[in-house]
Write an enzyme that holds these catalytic residues in place. Structure first.
Site, PDB file in Angstrom:
ATOM      1  N   GLU A  74       1.078  -8.970  -5.910  1.00  0.00           N
ATOM      2  CA  GLU A  74       2.169  -8.080  -6.295  1.00  0.00           C
ATOM      3  C   GLU A  74       2.832  -7.561  -5.020  1.00  0.00           C
ATOM      4  O   GLU A  74       2.478  -6.511  -4.504  1.00  0.00           O
ATOM      5  CB  GLU A  74       1.630  -6.901  -7.132  1.00  0.00           C
ATOM      6  N   ASN A  97      -6.796  -1.387  -1.512  1.00  0.00           N
ATOM      7  CA  ASN A  97      -6.600  -0.447  -0.412  1.00  0.00           C
ATOM      8  C   ASN A  97      -6.618   1.021  -0.803  1.00  0.00           C
ATOM      9  O   ASN A  97      -6.454   1.881   0.049  1.00  0.00           O
ATOM     10  CB  ASN A  97      -5.287  -0.767   0.334  1.00  0.00           C
ATOM     11  N   ASP A 154      -4.195   1.233   8.580  1.00  0.00           N
ATOM     12  CA  ASP A 154      -5.125   0.152   8.277  1.00  0.00           C
ATOM     13  C   ASP A 154      -4.386  -1.161   8.509  1.00  0.00           C
ATOM     14  O   ASP A 154      -3.551  -1.235   9.402  1.00  0.00           O
ATOM     15  CB  ASP A 154      -5.709   0.287   6.871  1.00  0.00           C
ATOM     16  N   ASP A 201      -3.326  -6.309  -6.227  1.00  0.00           N
ATOM     17  CA  ASP A 201      -2.469  -5.140  -6.415  1.00  0.00           C
ATOM     18  C   ASP A 201      -1.899  -4.666  -5.077  1.00  0.00           C
ATOM     19  O   ASP A 201      -2.591  -4.670  -4.053  1.00  0.00           O
ATOM     20  CB  ASP A 201      -3.301  -4.021  -7.062  1.00  0.00           C
ATOM     21  N   GLN A 214       4.581   4.147 -17.719  1.00  0.00           N
ATOM     22  CA  GLN A 214       5.160   3.758 -16.452  1.00  0.00           C
ATOM     23  C   GLN A 214       6.678   3.615 -16.619  1.00  0.00           C
ATOM     24  O   GLN A 214       7.422   4.491 -16.256  1.00  0.00           O
ATOM     25  CB  GLN A 214       4.511   2.510 -15.876  1.00  0.00           C
ATOM     26  N   TYR A 272      -6.635   1.925 -11.485  1.00  0.00           N
ATOM     27  CA  TYR A 272      -5.930   1.873 -10.205  1.00  0.00           C
ATOM     28  C   TYR A 272      -6.314   3.008  -9.268  1.00  0.00           C
ATOM     29  O   TYR A 272      -5.792   3.101  -8.165  1.00  0.00           O
ATOM     30  CB  TYR A 272      -4.413   1.841 -10.454  1.00  0.00           C
TER      31      TYR A 272
END
Length: 417
Positions: free
Chosen positions: A215, A121, A146, A188, A305, A83
């Site tokens: 997501e 991104n 963006d 993502d 997480q 990620y």
């Protein structure tokens, strides 16, 4: 260019397996810090027949690009999960490009599809080696904006509306579909970019993707989230709006919130039980994933997480619900393969036997029995499965057979015909 209609939601009969968790780059599936000599792709290849027999039809694979980042904070440490990737090299900590291609070839031979996690991104600008865009510069968000919201402070966000950025992503996705055989995407952090970016990238791949899911999950209103700008502070409308505008399925985070309440009465309020069939068909239901839940192995406290996890005592009930009701179920690898919720396989195979689809019709019985109780129809529109979770409903009666049960928690019946 892909000239297929911009709808990538499978055939309505899929069951997705999220085939990774947060700690895999440390353990490779061993459950300890001891690293297996095989890559994760190789391990999945070896277990692919077992996966197919368990009722799954799509494997959702981790981010494929190389990530050698490292981080530490709040008593946790990590890096390399994909990620915070540094360039488009497909030789990641999960395995090589050749191993990924071999895995997907094996899955296809068994009738399974493969989608991969795409992080559009944000990336690790501090360790870039290839595909370097000058920083700061026009390819980066930095203090500007963006096409969507910022990842943390936005300093590592790319600007997809820049031609040099978009064209490189298009090339990378075509490499995954054409060279490796990938069948679709898990997008993502989708409030970080515009849904038209997703639709255009699907259109601009030369292969025809089978399934894509986004997501869309945010805890607070973000002013530069394109969905917030158009749908306001209504999470349900924003999620549905994203799915409609992208042409993809979307994770049912409305249901996830109700699952986390551990109150069976609330389960019927997810997107997957919407009275609108189209909304049911776009919902991908989940109990936990690599972000929300725990992961096997921990230095001390089981982290992985765990930012929004399902209460452990409610997990079996939650899996019973998602596997017997509309929507497309997505199963988290550790819950079945590491932590022994073997009812997942039984429920998955029963779902297939009963012919339950993402858009199935259903009858709500909860008001008469408490908890959750309902009858679900097959693709022909005929009642084929009944379920009772924390309710006094004891079955539809003659013509039905009790198929599965977990005493004191849930029961499922199917028709005899």
């Amino acid at each position: 260019m892909n000239t297929n209609p911009q709808i990538t939601r499978g055939n309505g009969k899929d069951i997705i397996l999220q085939a990774f968790h947060w700690n895999l780059v440390k353990t490779r599936g061993t459950g300890t810090l001891h690293q297996s000599p095989k890559s994760w792709y190789q391990i999945l290849h070896d277990r692919s027949e077992e996966i197919a027999k368990s009722g799954f039809t799509i494997l959702y694979l981790p981010p494929p690009w190389i990530d050698d980042s490292e981080w530490e904070g709040n008593g946790k440490h990590g890096g390399g999960e994909g990620y915070f990737w540094r360039d488009f090299d497909l030789n990641s900590r999960y395995g090589t490009k050749e191993e990924l291609t071999s895995l997907i070839r094996k899955l296809h031979s068994l009738g399974l599809k493969a989608i991969v996690d795409i992080v559009l991104n944000h990336r690790d600008r501090f360790r870039m080696k290839n595909d370097v865009w000058t920083y700061p510069g026009p390819a980066w968000r930095v203090s500007g904006s963006d096409t969507g919201g910022a990842f943390f402070d936005g300093s590592c966000d790319l600007k997809l509306d820049r031609p040099e950025v978009y064209s490189r992503f298009k090339q990378a996705l075509n490499e995954l579909t054409n060279d490796c055989g990938v069948d679709g995407w898990r997008w993502d952090f989708v409030w970080g970019y515009h849904p038209k970016d997703v639709m255009n990238l699907i259109k601009d791949t030369t292969a025809i993707e089978y399934f894509s899911v986004g997501e869309y999950w945010q805890a607070a209103s973000i002013k530069d989230d394109p969905m917030f700008q158009r749908y306001g502070n209504n999470e349900r409308s924003r999620i549905l709006g994203w799915a409609e505008e992208s042409g993809c399925a979307v994770f049912d985070m409305i249901l996830k919130k109700e699952i986390n309440s551990a109150n069976s009465t609330n389960l019927k309020y997810g997107l997957n039980l919407s009275p609108n069939r189209k909304e049911r068909e776009l919902a991908v239901t989940l109990v936990d994933n690599h972000d929300t839940g725990a992961s096997p192995y921990s230095p001390s406290n089981g982290w992985g997480q765990k930012v929004w996890e399902c209460p452990s005592h409610f997990k079996s009930k939650a899996y019973c619900f998602v596997l017997t009701t509309p929507g497309t179920p997505c199963i988290y690898w550790p819950d079945y393969f590491d932590w022994g919720l073997t009812e997942i396989e039984d429920l998955a195979l029963l779902r297939k036997k009963a012919g339950i689809t993402a858009g199935s019709e259903w009858e709500d019985l909860s008001s008469n029995y408490g908890g959750f109780a309902g009858i679900v129809s097959n693709e022909q529109g005929n009642p084929s499965l009944a379920v009772s979770i924390d309710s006094s409903f004891e079955g539809p009666g003659a013509g039905w057979t009790k198929a599965l049960e977990k005493k004191g928690e849930w029961t499922v019946w199917i028709t005899n015909s």
